[in-house]
Design a protein around this motif. Sequence first.
Motif, PDB file in Angstrom:
ATOM      1  N   ASP C  59      -4.522   3.483   7.470  1.00  0.00           N
ATOM      2  CA  ASP C  59      -3.497   2.952   6.560  1.00  0.00           C
ATOM      3  C   ASP C  59      -2.180   2.823   7.287  1.00  0.00           C
ATOM      4  O   ASP C  59      -1.818   3.698   8.078  1.00  0.00           O
ATOM      5  N   ILE C  60      -1.474   1.732   7.006  1.00  0.00           N
ATOM      6  CA  ILE C  60      -0.119   1.586   7.513  1.00  0.00           C
ATOM      7  C   ILE C  60       0.775   1.370   6.297  1.00  0.00           C
ATOM      8  O   ILE C  60       0.507   0.475   5.490  1.00  0.00           O
ATOM      9  N   ILE C  61       1.787   2.197   6.155  1.00  0.00           N
ATOM     10  CA  ILE C  61       2.673   2.058   5.005  1.00  0.00           C
ATOM     11  C   ILE C  61       4.092   1.816   5.502  1.00  0.00           C
ATOM     12  O   ILE C  61       4.630   2.602   6.297  1.00  0.00           O
ATOM     13  N   VAL C  62       4.660   0.687   5.112  1.00  0.00           N
ATOM     14  CA  VAL C  62       6.014   0.347   5.521  1.00  0.00           C
ATOM     15  C   VAL C  62       6.880   0.299   4.263  1.00  0.00           C
ATOM     16  O   VAL C  62       6.642  -0.530   3.379  1.00  0.00           O
ATOM     17  N   ASP C  63       7.840   1.231   4.173  1.00  0.00           N
ATOM     18  CA  ASP C  63       8.756   1.276   3.043  1.00  0.00           C
ATOM     19  C   ASP C  63       7.983   1.244   1.718  1.00  0.00           C
ATOM     20  O   ASP C  63       8.321   0.495   0.794  1.00  0.00           O
ATOM     21  N   GLY C  64       6.912   2.012   1.656  1.00  0.00           N
ATOM     22  CA  GLY C  64       6.158   2.125   0.419  1.00  0.00           C
ATOM     23  C   GLY C  64       5.084   1.072   0.219  1.00  0.00           C
ATOM     24  O   GLY C  64       4.304   1.141  -0.715  1.00  0.00           O
ATOM     25  N   THR C  65       4.997   0.064   1.106  1.00  0.00           N
ATOM     26  CA  THR C  65       3.992  -0.980   0.950  1.00  0.00           C
ATOM     27  C   THR C  65       2.857  -0.750   1.948  1.00  0.00           C
ATOM     28  O   THR C  65       3.108  -0.550   3.133  1.00  0.00           O
ATOM     29  N   THR C  66       1.626  -0.794   1.458  1.00  0.00           N
ATOM     30  CA  THR C  66       0.482  -0.656   2.355  1.00  0.00           C
ATOM     31  C   THR C  66       0.187  -2.011   3.007  1.00  0.00           C
ATOM     32  O   THR C  66      -0.134  -2.984   2.329  1.00  0.00           O
ATOM     33  N   VAL C  67       0.316  -2.069   4.344  1.00  0.00           N
ATOM     34  CA  VAL C  67       0.240  -3.353   5.047  1.00  0.00           C
ATOM     35  C   VAL C  67      -1.134  -4.010   4.904  1.00  0.00           C
ATOM     36  O   VAL C  67      -1.256  -5.211   4.668  1.00  0.00           O
ATOM     37  N   SER C  68      -2.189  -3.194   5.029  1.00  0.00           N
ATOM     38  CA  SER C  68      -3.526  -3.795   5.098  1.00  0.00           C
ATOM     39  C   SER C  68      -4.138  -4.023   3.717  1.00  0.00           C
ATOM     40  O   SER C  68      -5.244  -4.535   3.632  1.00  0.00           O
ATOM     41  N   ALA C  69      -3.428  -3.662   2.654  1.00  0.00           N
ATOM     42  CA  ALA C  69      -3.985  -3.920   1.324  1.00  0.00           C
ATOM     43  C   ALA C  69      -4.090  -5.418   1.094  1.00  0.00           C
ATOM     44  O   ALA C  69      -3.186  -6.173   1.470  1.00  0.00           O
ATOM     45  N   PRO C  70      -5.191  -5.873   0.507  1.00  0.00           N
ATOM     46  CA  PRO C  70      -5.388  -7.318   0.344  1.00  0.00           C
ATOM     47  C   PRO C  70      -4.332  -7.979  -0.540  1.00  0.00           C
ATOM     48  O   PRO C  70      -4.081  -9.175  -0.414  1.00  0.00           O
ATOM     49  N   THR C  71      -3.703  -7.208  -1.424  1.00  0.00           N
ATOM     50  CA  THR C  71      -2.721  -7.815  -2.326  1.00  0.00           C
ATOM     51  C   THR C  71      -1.334  -7.883  -1.713  1.00  0.00           C
ATOM     52  O   THR C  71      -0.420  -8.444  -2.309  1.00  0.00           O
ATOM     53  N   THR C  72      -1.159  -7.310  -0.520  1.00  0.00           N
ATOM     54  CA  THR C  72       0.166  -7.284   0.086  1.00  0.00           C
ATOM     55  C   THR C  72       0.625  -8.691   0.467  1.00  0.00           C
ATOM     56  O   THR C  72      -0.132  -9.464   1.039  1.00  0.00           O
ATOM     57  N   ASN C  73       1.854  -8.989   0.100  1.00  0.00           N
ATOM     58  CA  ASN C  73       2.457 -10.260   0.499  1.00  0.00           C
ATOM     59  C   ASN C  73       2.984 -10.091   1.920  1.00  0.00           C
ATOM     60  O   ASN C  73       4.106  -9.643   2.141  1.00  0.00           O
ATOM     61  N   LEU C  74       2.133 -10.466   2.889  1.00  0.00           N
ATOM     62  CA  LEU C  74       2.507 -10.233   4.290  1.00  0.00           C
ATOM     63  C   LEU C  74       3.779 -10.962   4.712  1.00  0.00           C
ATOM     64  O   LEU C  74       4.647 -10.374   5.348  1.00  0.00           O
ATOM     65  N   PRO C  75       3.932 -12.264   4.372  1.00  0.00           N
ATOM     66  CA  PRO C  75       5.180 -12.931   4.755  1.00  0.00           C
ATOM     67  C   PRO C  75       6.423 -12.196   4.257  1.00  0.00           C
ATOM     68  O   PRO C  75       7.401 -12.051   4.986  1.00  0.00           O
ATOM     69  N   LEU C  76       6.356 -11.688   3.003  1.00  0.00           N
ATOM     70  CA  LEU C  76       7.510 -10.970   2.457  1.00  0.00           C
ATOM     71  C   LEU C  76       7.773  -9.706   3.272  1.00  0.00           C
ATOM     72  O   LEU C  76       8.912  -9.421   3.659  1.00  0.00           O
ATOM     73  N   LEU C  77       6.685  -8.971   3.552  1.00  0.00           N
ATOM     74  CA  LEU C  77       6.840  -7.736   4.324  1.00  0.00           C
ATOM     75  C   LEU C  77       7.412  -8.029   5.712  1.00  0.00           C
ATOM     76  O   LEU C  77       8.330  -7.364   6.187  1.00  0.00           O
ATOM     77  N   ARG C  78       6.858  -9.057   6.354  1.00  0.00           N
ATOM     78  CA  ARG C  78       7.310  -9.373   7.716  1.00  0.00           C
ATOM     79  C   ARG C  78       8.772  -9.801   7.737  1.00  0.00           C
ATOM     80  O   ARG C  78       9.481  -9.580   8.717  1.00  0.00           O
TER      81      ARG C  78
END
Lengths: 248, 230, 244
Positions: C59-78
């Motif tokens: 698991d990778i968690i950045v500021d409370g968001t799990t990076v590898s979760a399928p629902t993660t908005n990667l562009p927003l996180l990046r």
Amino acid sequence: MNYHWNWWIFFEPSLDGTNTYLTTLFWGLGWTAATAVVGFTIALVLGSVVGVARTAPIGWVQTSGMVFVEVFRNIPLLVQMFLWYFVLPEVLPRDAGMWLKQFPNAQFYTAAVCLGFYHAARMAEVVRAGLLSLSRGQKMAGQALGLTLPQTYRYVLLPVAYRIVVPAITSEFLSCTKNTSVGIAIGLVELTGTARAMQENTFQVFEAFAAATVLYLALNMVIVFAMRSVEKAAVIPGLGNRIAGRGR
Amino acid sequence: MLSGFDFQTIVHALPYLFLTGMSFTLTLTLCATIGGMIFGTLLAVMRLSDNRILSVIAGGYVNLLRSLPLVLVIFWFYFLVPFLAQWLTGSSSPVRIDPFWSSVITFTLFEACYFCEIVRSGIQSLPRGQTLAASALGMTDRQALFYVILPQALRNMLPLILTQTIILFQDTSLVYVLSITDFLGAAAKIAQRDGRLLEMYVFAAVVYFIISLIASQAVRRLQKRVAIIR
Amino acid sequence: MSMITLRDISKTYGDFQVLSHCSTWVSKGEVVVVCGPSGSGKSTLIKTINGLEPIDSGDIIVDGTTVSAPTTNLPLLRSRVGMVFQHFELFPHLNIRENLALAQVKVLKRSKDAAMEKGMALLDRVGLAAHAEKFPGQLSGGQQQRVAIARALAMDPIAMLFDEPTSALDPEMINEVLDVMVELARDGMTMMVVTHEMGFARKVANRVIFMDRGEIVEDADKDDFFGKPRSERAQQFLSKILVH
């Protein structure tokens, strides 16, 4: 050689009664240019979509891109022309087929669409080669800034890829222009067709084909000059081969 | 539509399509490839020669023909060759030429321009040291060309030459404009005679597709092998 | 509080294990330096944090968001995590100002004027305001990397990732880039830096991670790491790069 030259033939009225042969040749040139421009526009747009698809990180998208390229690259252009013109109206539902058959200027649209698809397959390979020549880091840099994959292609990868392949686009455009002459087989009255008609009606074979040759050379030159200015406008200051061919 | 697709028409036409049509297409492809390679190599050597006149003539010829559509070139030679033959043989009227030989001459002269560019780039991509090494061994320019340069250039260029041959194979369908019975011409004749355009044109497309696809895959495989050898 | 957390990360390329059970964290305002021999997986590790390299497990968690979760908005996180690359990766067809503005406009939906203004302010901060109209190819490597840092900062990131930012530079250009990074660290930016520049690590790092063959071999406070590295591999590595 017992051939009777008659260069004045160009100023004699053609069989249509109103235009001289020279005028009909220029009309033919016009249809050649129009078919080439419309056809190549389709090829550029469609070829870019397919080229991008072939580099996309999604399996079925890549595969469909590859199938498109192989199909349109491995069937002779003339056969494709027949398929679009004679076969497509037959396999469509009755109403659509009738509508196609009665379309005004059907030869022109058919030839343009056919050339568009044929050259799209080749443009797709050009665009793909351009995209593959960019370093993997460019895509990562776009995505690391939060650009979506489509945005990364639109704003980062494609603008550079296009610039790299301008010379290949030029030669594809020239090839598309020459290929409009295949439209003669479905009755498109482009330049070769008008020269051929003139030869059949007057028996002045060599004058007719010489005129067509000169007009093709002129058209080629116009395209080369136009594309050269595109190439100049597309130069990126300070960019040598630095982005191309770098590893990861 | 597909339910009305008449396979029977195709089956009946098979002997004519292949024995008459495809054999014409393949023979033309083979002859024009051989002729085009020979003439094209000659043109390439002329273009690269130190003799200004030779290189200008070859360059002008290649650039002229590469600027013209093949259909127009087919018409040109179809009418020009009888006059050339008359001039060469000293006959009193234009010599009637068999459509097959007329096509072979046309495609040889036309495709030679494309083969020329392939061979030229093949020669130019060889390191200059190869020519120097041959001269250092006491070879004449001609010996260097035939024993050192051309064998290497042709081997490097083999995939491109074969790809051009596949293009040539597809291009031969354009003899249709002279109403010659090549594979497509045979299909078109039956299509019109029996009113079976759908079946015949789709079948022609499938046959061309299969042959070209298999050939291009084979070239791709060869390309990998050549790359490894180098 | 932990800004970036990595828990038991593993990744393979075919048979090759690039990352093997890596766990670590970066707290808010902390500077963590990652070092190790080439091929040790450090570049891959840092790229997993914003999802540029997918992972097989963990698991990778950045500021409370799990990076590898399928629902993660990667562009927003990046868009919230800045990244600086070894080869700068400026966009060659855009001039410097446009390089800084592109993602601000397209991702953050800032107005063009606001993006340009923000970009100019940051260019000024890295000392390159005079070059705003030039193209990347017209700048030196050191200048390009400073622009790349400014480009990342323009997104107002909550953390910055540096992937060997000086290793493609000629020696005389390394310091101009390191100076910018030191300043950034002193301003309190949360940073993870893959680098061999041990001088930089000594100056500003809070912790140092040493990697070898896809494993995190040592993860220690800076003083402990440089004073008495526990593992033999880290000692060998340090002796090699500190002597030269």
